[in-house]
Design an enzyme around this catalytic site. Structure first.
Site, PDB file in Angstrom:
ATOM      1  N   CYS A  84      45.727  -8.896 -19.175  1.00  0.00           N
ATOM      2  CA  CYS A  84      45.704  -9.338 -17.788  1.00  0.00           C
ATOM      3  C   CYS A  84      46.963  -8.856 -17.052  1.00  0.00           C
ATOM      4  O   CYS A  84      47.150  -7.659 -16.901  1.00  0.00           O
ATOM      5  CB  CYS A  84      45.502 -10.848 -17.689  1.00  0.00           C
ATOM      6  SG  CYS A  84      44.974 -11.367 -16.025  1.00  0.00           S
ATOM      7  N   HIS A 181      40.385 -11.141 -20.315  1.00  0.00           N
ATOM      8  CA  HIS A 181      41.071 -12.012 -21.270  1.00  0.00           C
ATOM      9  C   HIS A 181      40.322 -12.009 -22.600  1.00  0.00           C
ATOM     10  O   HIS A 181      39.295 -12.694 -22.729  1.00  0.00           O
ATOM     11  CB  HIS A 181      41.136 -13.449 -20.724  1.00  0.00           C
ATOM     12  CG  HIS A 181      42.118 -13.637 -19.612  1.00  0.00           C
ATOM     13  ND1 HIS A 181      43.431 -13.941 -19.836  1.00  0.00           N
ATOM     14  CD2 HIS A 181      41.963 -13.550 -18.266  1.00  0.00           C
ATOM     15  CE1 HIS A 181      44.063 -14.052 -18.671  1.00  0.00           C
ATOM     16  NE2 HIS A 181      43.183 -13.811 -17.703  1.00  0.00           N
ATOM     17  N   GLU A 183      41.076 -13.566 -25.208  1.00  0.00           N
ATOM     18  CA  GLU A 183      41.126 -14.922 -25.765  1.00  0.00           C
ATOM     19  C   GLU A 183      40.081 -15.844 -25.147  1.00  0.00           C
ATOM     20  O   GLU A 183      39.804 -16.912 -25.690  1.00  0.00           O
ATOM     21  CB  GLU A 183      42.532 -15.510 -25.607  1.00  0.00           C
ATOM     22  CG  GLU A 183      42.919 -15.976 -24.223  1.00  0.00           C
ATOM     23  CD  GLU A 183      43.371 -14.873 -23.285  1.00  0.00           C
ATOM     24  OE1 GLU A 183      43.865 -15.203 -22.181  1.00  0.00           O
ATOM     25  OE2 GLU A 183      43.234 -13.663 -23.629  1.00  0.00           O
TER      26      GLU A 183
END
Length: 201
Positions: A84, A181, A183
């Site tokens: 990001c 992202h 994650e």
């Protein structure tokens, strides 16, 4: 020498990224703000959330951190992943709250997203990642995005669509950055991190 240095500079979603790296199979992860540990690490992950200027300021505020990153990533060629705003910091500059100089590793700038009237900014939610060239880390699939600024420049590895083509991944040599992202991208994100942990650029 630690396996993965996850940079802690007060501007990243550290716990989520740490959990995702563990889910991808990383066992030797050092969450660190110590430049010496960055130099010693085999791989480096730079997360980032918020504004470009704030993140660059926070990274620069750690004595020796920019030099350590440059030595490890640019001079020693250790695999690097920016996430990001961590990806955006790889650019020459960011155009958010004025112009802020970035790390200058990838030629380009980060500018406000220009979208047709009616489309929301920030670009938030699941969207397709479309590879623009063959790369061992970037595969086609759906990932989770959350950003209002986008990279414009060279070394584009993947794009997505939000009122037009938006850069989703950049990289060259041992450097890769993703606007999405990992994650938060569930199976797609964990699989990408698994490829990063095995990557031998």
């Amino acid at each position: 020498m630690s396996g993965v240095a996850l940079i802690d500079y007060g501007a990243g979603n550290l716990q989520s990224v740490l959990n995702a790296l563990k889910a991808a199979g990383a066992s030797d992860i050092e969450v660190t703000a110590d430049p010496a540990e960055v130099v010693a690490a085999k791989r480096i992950v730079l997360p980032g959330v918020g504004a470009f200027a704030h993140c660059m300021g926070a990274l620069s505020a750690i004595p020796g951190m920019i030099d350590a990153l440059t030595q490890s990533v640019i001079d020693d060629g250790r695999p690097f992943l920016g996430i990001c705003v961590g990806m955006q910091l790889m650019a020459d500059e960011g155009h958010e709250h004025g112009v802020t100089k970035g790390l200058g590793w990838i030629r380009g700038a980060v500018a406000p997203m220009a979208v047709p009237r009616g489309l929301k900014i920030p670009h938030m939610g699941w969207n397709d990642v479309v590879p623009t060239q063959v790369h061992p880390l970037i595969e086609a699939g759906e990932a989770y995005f959350l950003h209002g600024y986008a990279f414009e420049g060279s070394d584009v590895l993947g794009t997505t669509e939000h009122g037009g083509t938006v850069v989703a991944a950049i990289g060259r040599d041992n450097l890769v950055g993703v606007q999405f992202h990992p994650e938060k991208s569930q199976r797609y994100g964990v699989a990408m991190l698994q490829r990063f942990l095995k990557w031998r650029p």
